[in-house]
Write an enzyme that holds these catalytic residues in place. Structure first.
Site, PDB file in Angstrom:
ATOM      1  N   LYS A 142     -46.483 -99.258   7.886  1.00  0.00           N
ATOM      2  CA  LYS A 142     -47.004 -98.016   7.704  1.00  0.00           C
ATOM      3  C   LYS A 142     -46.386 -97.114   6.672  1.00  0.00           C
ATOM      4  O   LYS A 142     -45.102 -97.541   6.122  1.00  0.00           O
ATOM      5  CB  LYS A 142     -46.916 -97.186   9.457  1.00  0.00           C
ATOM      6  CG  LYS A 142     -45.406 -96.632   9.739  1.00  0.00           C
ATOM      7  CD  LYS A 142     -44.619 -95.246   8.917  1.00  0.00           C
ATOM      8  CE  LYS A 142     -43.343 -95.346   9.397  1.00  0.00           C
ATOM      9  NZ  LYS A 142     -42.711 -94.654   8.270  1.00  0.00           N
ATOM     10  N   GLY A 169     -38.271 -98.083   5.427  1.00  0.00           N
ATOM     11  CA  GLY A 169     -38.511 -96.722   5.830  1.00  0.00           C
ATOM     12  C   GLY A 169     -40.768 -97.361   5.719  1.00  0.00           C
ATOM     13  O   GLY A 169     -41.458 -96.439   6.077  1.00  0.00           O
ATOM     14  N   LEU A 170     -41.086 -98.331   6.839  1.00  0.00           N
ATOM     15  CA  LEU A 170     -42.123 -99.122   6.564  1.00  0.00           C
ATOM     16  C   LEU A 170     -42.834 -99.533   8.012  1.00  0.00           C
ATOM     17  O   LEU A 170     -43.719 -99.958   7.781  1.00  0.00           O
ATOM     18  CB  LEU A 170     -42.800-100.476   5.505  1.00  0.00           C
ATOM     19  CG  LEU A 170     -42.366 -99.883   4.043  1.00  0.00           C
ATOM     20  CD1 LEU A 170     -42.343-101.106   3.295  1.00  0.00           C
ATOM     21  CD2 LEU A 170     -43.659 -99.008   3.652  1.00  0.00           C
ATOM     22  N   GLY A 171     -41.462 -98.958   8.978  1.00  0.00           N
ATOM     23  CA  GLY A 171     -41.877 -98.852  10.076  1.00  0.00           C
ATOM     24  C   GLY A 171     -41.976-100.556  10.849  1.00  0.00           C
ATOM     25  O   GLY A 171     -42.534-101.177  11.212  1.00  0.00           O
ATOM     26  N   GLY A 172     -41.812-101.659  10.140  1.00  0.00           N
ATOM     27  CA  GLY A 172     -41.783-103.446   9.887  1.00  0.00           C
ATOM     28  C   GLY A 172     -41.568-103.497  11.182  1.00  0.00           C
ATOM     29  O   GLY A 172     -42.226-104.035  12.541  1.00  0.00           O
ATOM     30  N   SER A 178     -41.031-101.611  14.308  1.00  0.00           N
ATOM     31  CA  SER A 178     -41.555-100.554  14.872  1.00  0.00           C
ATOM     32  C   SER A 178     -42.733-101.759  15.302  1.00  0.00           C
ATOM     33  O   SER A 178     -43.520-101.302  16.150  1.00  0.00           O
ATOM     34  CB  SER A 178     -41.490 -99.107  14.778  1.00  0.00           C
ATOM     35  OG  SER A 178     -40.333 -98.702  14.396  1.00  0.00           O
ATOM     36  N   ASP A 197     -40.742 -94.584  16.379  1.00  0.00           N
ATOM     37  CA  ASP A 197     -42.103 -95.277  15.613  1.00  0.00           C
ATOM     38  C   ASP A 197     -43.430 -95.180  16.120  1.00  0.00           C
ATOM     39  O   ASP A 197     -44.851 -95.847  16.479  1.00  0.00           O
ATOM     40  CB  ASP A 197     -41.991 -95.547  14.149  1.00  0.00           C
ATOM     41  CG  ASP A 197     -41.401 -94.560  13.112  1.00  0.00           C
ATOM     42  OD1 ASP A 197     -41.129 -93.546  13.002  1.00  0.00           O
ATOM     43  OD2 ASP A 197     -40.716 -95.202  12.250  1.00  0.00           O
ATOM     44  N   GLY A 242     -35.332-102.349   7.246  1.00  0.00           N
ATOM     45  CA  GLY A 242     -34.538-100.666   7.026  1.00  0.00           C
ATOM     46  C   GLY A 242     -35.391-100.098   5.896  1.00  0.00           C
ATOM     47  O   GLY A 242     -34.165 -99.784   4.834  1.00  0.00           O
TER      48      GLY A 242
HETATM   49  O1  C5P Z   1     -36.228 -93.558  17.766  1.00  0.00           O
HETATM   50  P1  C5P Z   1     -35.713 -94.008  16.818  1.00  0.00           P
HETATM   51  O2  C5P Z   1     -35.018 -95.541  17.574  1.00  0.00           O
HETATM   52  O3  C5P Z   1     -36.444 -94.664  15.543  1.00  0.00           O
HETATM   53  O4  C5P Z   1     -34.554 -92.975  16.232  1.00  0.00           O
HETATM   54  C1  C5P Z   1     -33.074 -93.461  15.187  1.00  0.00           C
HETATM   55  C2  C5P Z   1     -32.148 -92.268  15.156  1.00  0.00           C
HETATM   56  O5  C5P Z   1     -33.080 -91.969  14.196  1.00  0.00           O
HETATM   57  C3  C5P Z   1     -32.419 -91.837  16.374  1.00  0.00           C
HETATM   58  O6  C5P Z   1     -30.709 -92.254  16.790  1.00  0.00           O
HETATM   59  C4  C5P Z   1     -31.968 -90.459  15.611  1.00  0.00           C
HETATM   60  O7  C5P Z   1     -30.499 -89.667  14.837  1.00  0.00           O
HETATM   61  C5  C5P Z   1     -32.683 -90.095  14.382  1.00  0.00           C
HETATM   62  N1  C5P Z   1     -34.074 -89.657  14.945  1.00  0.00           N
HETATM   63  C6  C5P Z   1     -34.779 -88.289  15.118  1.00  0.00           C
HETATM   64  N2  C5P Z   1     -35.548 -87.869  15.238  1.00  0.00           N
HETATM   65  C7  C5P Z   1     -36.706 -88.194  15.142  1.00  0.00           C
HETATM   66  C8  C5P Z   1     -36.242 -89.826  14.982  1.00  0.00           C
HETATM   67  C9  C5P Z   1     -35.556 -90.277  15.189  1.00  0.00           C
HETATM   68  O8  C5P Z   1     -33.302 -87.370  14.952  1.00  0.00           O
HETATM   69  N3  C5P Z   1     -37.445 -88.017  15.460  1.00  0.00           N
END
Ligand code: C5P
Length: 298
Positions: free
Chosen positions: A12, A100-103, A105, A138, A98
């Site tokens: 994405k 930003g492309l959501g791989g 997820s 994501d 790592g």
């Molecule tokens: O949800 P995810 O594991 O992808 O998020 C990783 C980290 O990114 C979270 O622990 C949080 O620090 C930050 N995050 C956030 N707000 C979001 C998504 C992620 O602060 N909407």
């Protein structure tokens, strides 16, 4: 009988990403437009006995253990269903990690959608969405794909029915941006107003020049300060002919939008020292097409 299913796990990009506020739970409320691409990983799922979960990753150094989001997705389903079986997961990894492309997820969402079919169990959509969000902010989006407007952590989703005719050039310099650190460096203390991203995208279809003011990524300033090379890539995308360029997610992938595939490919030659990929926008998932790709063998 072995059940085998091959699934696309698309990448994405974020067409605009606004960080509205920091929440008491430590997450941030977002206002973002997600769009899947016709490029991504391929996942093969095969049933196996004893509730064993195994994972093989082709094409990348990615742990095949419980730190892998696809493995955790399978275990999360097993935790809910006593009749879930075992699963052999093979990931053909093409999406940089790592980045930003959501791989990760997308791989997890593919397992959430595919494993129940392989096991012959019925998981309702609300539970699937709940398990998805527990795996990552994501992941719920990847259960739908296509173009969607997202709020809250990313799980409040509204489909955007729009066909994006553009071509995307992804440029990734191999920098790994840690998402929590990126949120911390933005340092959102107050509130930011959410803009109408859907309207900005619609207006951009008629007039590309409006995209530059209508769609921003709130991570850019802070992440470019940490990695100036990313700001250079953005400027370079414009010089190479993109009508719009932005960072995806918290980086480090930068993307440019082009009218034609040829234009995007010509521009990619300017970024020969980086990982690049030209892609188009992808369609939303259809559960019927996922179900029809199941393969039953004795
Ligand atoms: O949800 P995810 O594991 O992808 O998020 C990783 C980290 O990114 C979270 O622990 C949080 O620090 C930050 N995050 C956030 N707000 C979001 C998504 C992620 O602060 N909407």
């Amino acid at each position: 009988m072995t059940q085998r299913l091959e699934l696309a796990a698309p990448a994405k990009i974020n067409l605009g990403l606004e960080i509205l506020r920091r929440r008491p739970d430590g997450f941030h409320d977002l206002n973002t437009l997600f769009a899947t691409l016709d490029f991504g990983d391929t996942i093969v799922l095969e049933s196996q006995g004893d509730r064993a979960i195994t994972c093989q990753v082709l094409g990348a150094e990615l742990a095949a253990d419980d730190s892998n989001l696809a493995v955790r997705a399978a275990r999360a389903l097993q935790g809910q269903f006593a009749d879930a079986g075992g699963l052999a997961i093979t990931i053909d990894k093409r999406i940089p990690m790592g980045a930003g492309l959501g791989g990760g997820s997308s791989d997890a969402a593919a397992v959430l959608m595919g494993a129940p079919l392989v096991w012959g169990i019925d998981v309702g959509a609300p539970l699937l969405r709940e398990l998805a969000l527990a795996l990552g902010s994501d992941v719920p989006f990847f259960l739908m794909g296509g173009v969607a407007l997202a709020g809250s952590r990313g799980e409040r989703l509204e489909r955007v029915d729009i066909d994006l005719p553009w071509h995307v050039l992804l440029v990734n310099p191999g920098i790994h941006v840690a998402t929590p650190a990126a949120f911390a460096s933005v340092g959102r203390t107050g509130e930011r107003t959410a803009s109408d991203l859907r309207a900005a995208l619609g207006a951009g279809l008629a007039d590309h020049t409006t995209l530059r003011t209508g769609l921003v990524n709130d991570f850019e300033e802070a992440v470019f300060a940490m990695y100036p090379e990313l700001g250079h890539i953005k400027r370079h995308l414009y010089e190479a002919g993109a009508f719009f360029a932005l960072m995806s997610g918290s980086g480090s992938t930068m993307f440019g939008l082009f009218e034609t595939r040829e234009d995007a490919e010509r521009a990619s030659a300017h970024f020969a020292r980086y990982w690049t990929k030209v892609a188009a926008f992808g369609a939303a998932h259809s559960s019927a097409s996922i179900a029809s790709s199941i393969d039953r063998s004795e």
